[in-house]
Motif scaffolding. Sequence first.
Motif, PDB file in Angstrom:
ATOM      1  N   GLN A  41      17.103  13.780  13.311  1.00  0.00           N
ATOM      2  CA  GLN A  41      17.934  13.983  12.127  1.00  0.00           C
ATOM      3  C   GLN A  41      19.345  13.438  12.291  1.00  0.00           C
ATOM      4  OE1 GLN A  41      16.850  15.125   9.059  1.00  0.00           O
ATOM      5  NE2 GLN A  41      14.931  14.729  10.144  1.00  0.00           N
ATOM      6  N   HIS A  42      19.929  13.584  13.473  1.00  0.00           N
ATOM      7  CA  HIS A  42      21.278  13.063  13.677  1.00  0.00           C
ATOM      8  C   HIS A  42      21.302  11.550  13.500  1.00  0.00           C
ATOM      9  CE1 HIS A  42      22.554  16.878  15.790  1.00  0.00           C
ATOM     10  NE2 HIS A  42      23.570  16.618  15.003  1.00  0.00           N
ATOM     11  N   ALA A  58      21.066  10.233   9.895  1.00  0.00           N
ATOM     12  CA  ALA A  58      22.263  10.424   9.078  1.00  0.00           C
ATOM     13  C   ALA A  58      23.256   9.273   9.169  1.00  0.00           C
ATOM     14  CB  ALA A  58      22.959  11.731   9.478  1.00  0.00           C
ATOM     15  N   ARG A 103      19.258  19.672  20.025  1.00  0.00           N
ATOM     16  CA  ARG A 103      20.531  19.673  19.311  1.00  0.00           C
ATOM     17  C   ARG A 103      21.694  19.334  20.238  1.00  0.00           C
ATOM     18  NH1 ARG A 103      23.338  20.740  15.014  1.00  0.00           N
ATOM     19  NH2 ARG A 103      25.267  21.944  15.059  1.00  0.00           N
ATOM     20  N   GLY A 137      24.618   7.578  17.702  1.00  0.00           N
ATOM     21  CA  GLY A 137      24.034   8.257  16.551  1.00  0.00           C
ATOM     22  C   GLY A 137      23.116   9.405  16.899  1.00  0.00           C
ATOM     23  N   SER A 166      23.703  11.666  19.126  1.00  0.00           N
ATOM     24  CA  SER A 166      24.421  12.752  19.788  1.00  0.00           C
ATOM     25  C   SER A 166      25.504  13.385  18.929  1.00  0.00           C
ATOM     26  CB  SER A 166      25.057  12.222  21.078  1.00  0.00           C
ATOM     27  OG  SER A 166      24.083  11.627  21.913  1.00  0.00           O
ATOM     28  N   LEU A 167      25.936  14.551  19.369  1.00  0.00           N
ATOM     29  CA  LEU A 167      27.058  15.231  18.732  1.00  0.00           C
ATOM     30  C   LEU A 167      28.373  14.520  19.047  1.00  0.00           C
ATOM     31  CD1 LEU A 167      26.083  18.929  19.577  1.00  0.00           C
ATOM     32  CD2 LEU A 167      25.817  17.771  17.383  1.00  0.00           C
ATOM     33  N   GLN A 186      30.487   6.986  12.537  1.00  0.00           N
ATOM     34  CA  GLN A 186      29.409   7.907  12.196  1.00  0.00           C
ATOM     35  C   GLN A 186      29.908   9.344  12.015  1.00  0.00           C
ATOM     36  OE1 GLN A 186      27.014   7.147  15.627  1.00  0.00           O
ATOM     37  NE2 GLN A 186      26.150   5.249  14.824  1.00  0.00           N
ATOM     38  N   ARG A 215      31.261  11.196  14.396  1.00  0.00           N
ATOM     39  CA  ARG A 215      30.998  11.973  15.610  1.00  0.00           C
ATOM     40  C   ARG A 215      32.265  12.036  16.473  1.00  0.00           C
ATOM     41  NH1 ARG A 215      25.260  11.492  15.360  1.00  0.00           N
ATOM     42  NH2 ARG A 215      24.958  11.305  13.100  1.00  0.00           N
ATOM     43  N   LEU A 248      30.078  22.114  15.147  1.00  0.00           N
ATOM     44  CA  LEU A 248      28.890  21.347  15.464  1.00  0.00           C
ATOM     45  C   LEU A 248      27.953  22.100  16.389  1.00  0.00           C
ATOM     46  CD1 LEU A 248      30.352  17.747  15.900  1.00  0.00           C
ATOM     47  CD2 LEU A 248      29.009  18.639  14.008  1.00  0.00           C
TER      48      LEU A 248
END
Length: 292
Positions: free
Chosen positions: A89-90, A93, A113, A220, A222-223, A246, A248, A291
């Motif tokens: 999902q990350h 996005a 996550r 993309g 990763s947090l 992005q 982040r 996050l």
Amino acid sequence: MIDKKRLIHIHHCRGIGWKGIKRFVSIDPELKFIDDLTVNRLINDFGFKKSHAENFYHDLHTINSDKKVSDYANDGIHMITLDDVNYPQHLKAIYDPPWVLYVKGNVQLLHRRLMLSVVGTRKPTRDGLTAMNLILQPLIDKSWTIVSGMALGIDGAAHQLALRSSTIAVLGSGLYHPYPKKHIALFNKMTNDHLVMSEYPPEQPPRQWQFPERNRIISGLSLGTLVVEAREQSGSLITADQALEQGREVFALPGNIFNENTRGTHRLIQQGAQLVTSADDIIDILMGVNLL
């Protein structure tokens, strides 16, 4: 819903890129019309260069994608398209997510996550490696997944450190052509117990332009992205720029001002990257922006 079989087929064709596939999908997600495409129509209606149109048309009508998919499955390679429930999902996005991911290993890692990307120079100093270990060890102990590009230097060291927990490598080549060759043992270990992935079909050899292109996937997933040591104008700074675009977080380790490998990280800090000296700095910042 995008037709997975047809998408994988055109993804193997020369002469088309991310934007071209996007245009095809916008016209017809099921991609049924591609069977009727001619070279002239590709040129006149879709703006293909003549050589690209001819390559695409040739591959479209000669590649046996069913056999490729079967061969990949026999080699333990899975294909995840943009519409699949397994698509991370990350990554989905970002502005330009890969249409197809070719993955080998523990696919479940894509749904973790707590992911942190780690990038840096191919020629790290001893101080840089020691500082990276100091930052990453507590995160790995807390089951964070470390994402990097399997390059020499910081990338490979970050993967090695995370082998006792979980790690993901994003290649700038197809899975049949892992690069660099010095990391074949690491590649084999990761495909068995962790995860290696690429946006390029497995037969694609390494090409210079693919490495900066894949950096958007590293960030993309990763947090946030941690830059350990990086010279100015380095690939690591491209990854950091991608992370910022992005939305982040970007983290940078400070270092000796006389070390050329810290010029890039210091510039990032001057431009607003988060200066970190401990794992808690990363956790606190990510908690502060909700996050975690």
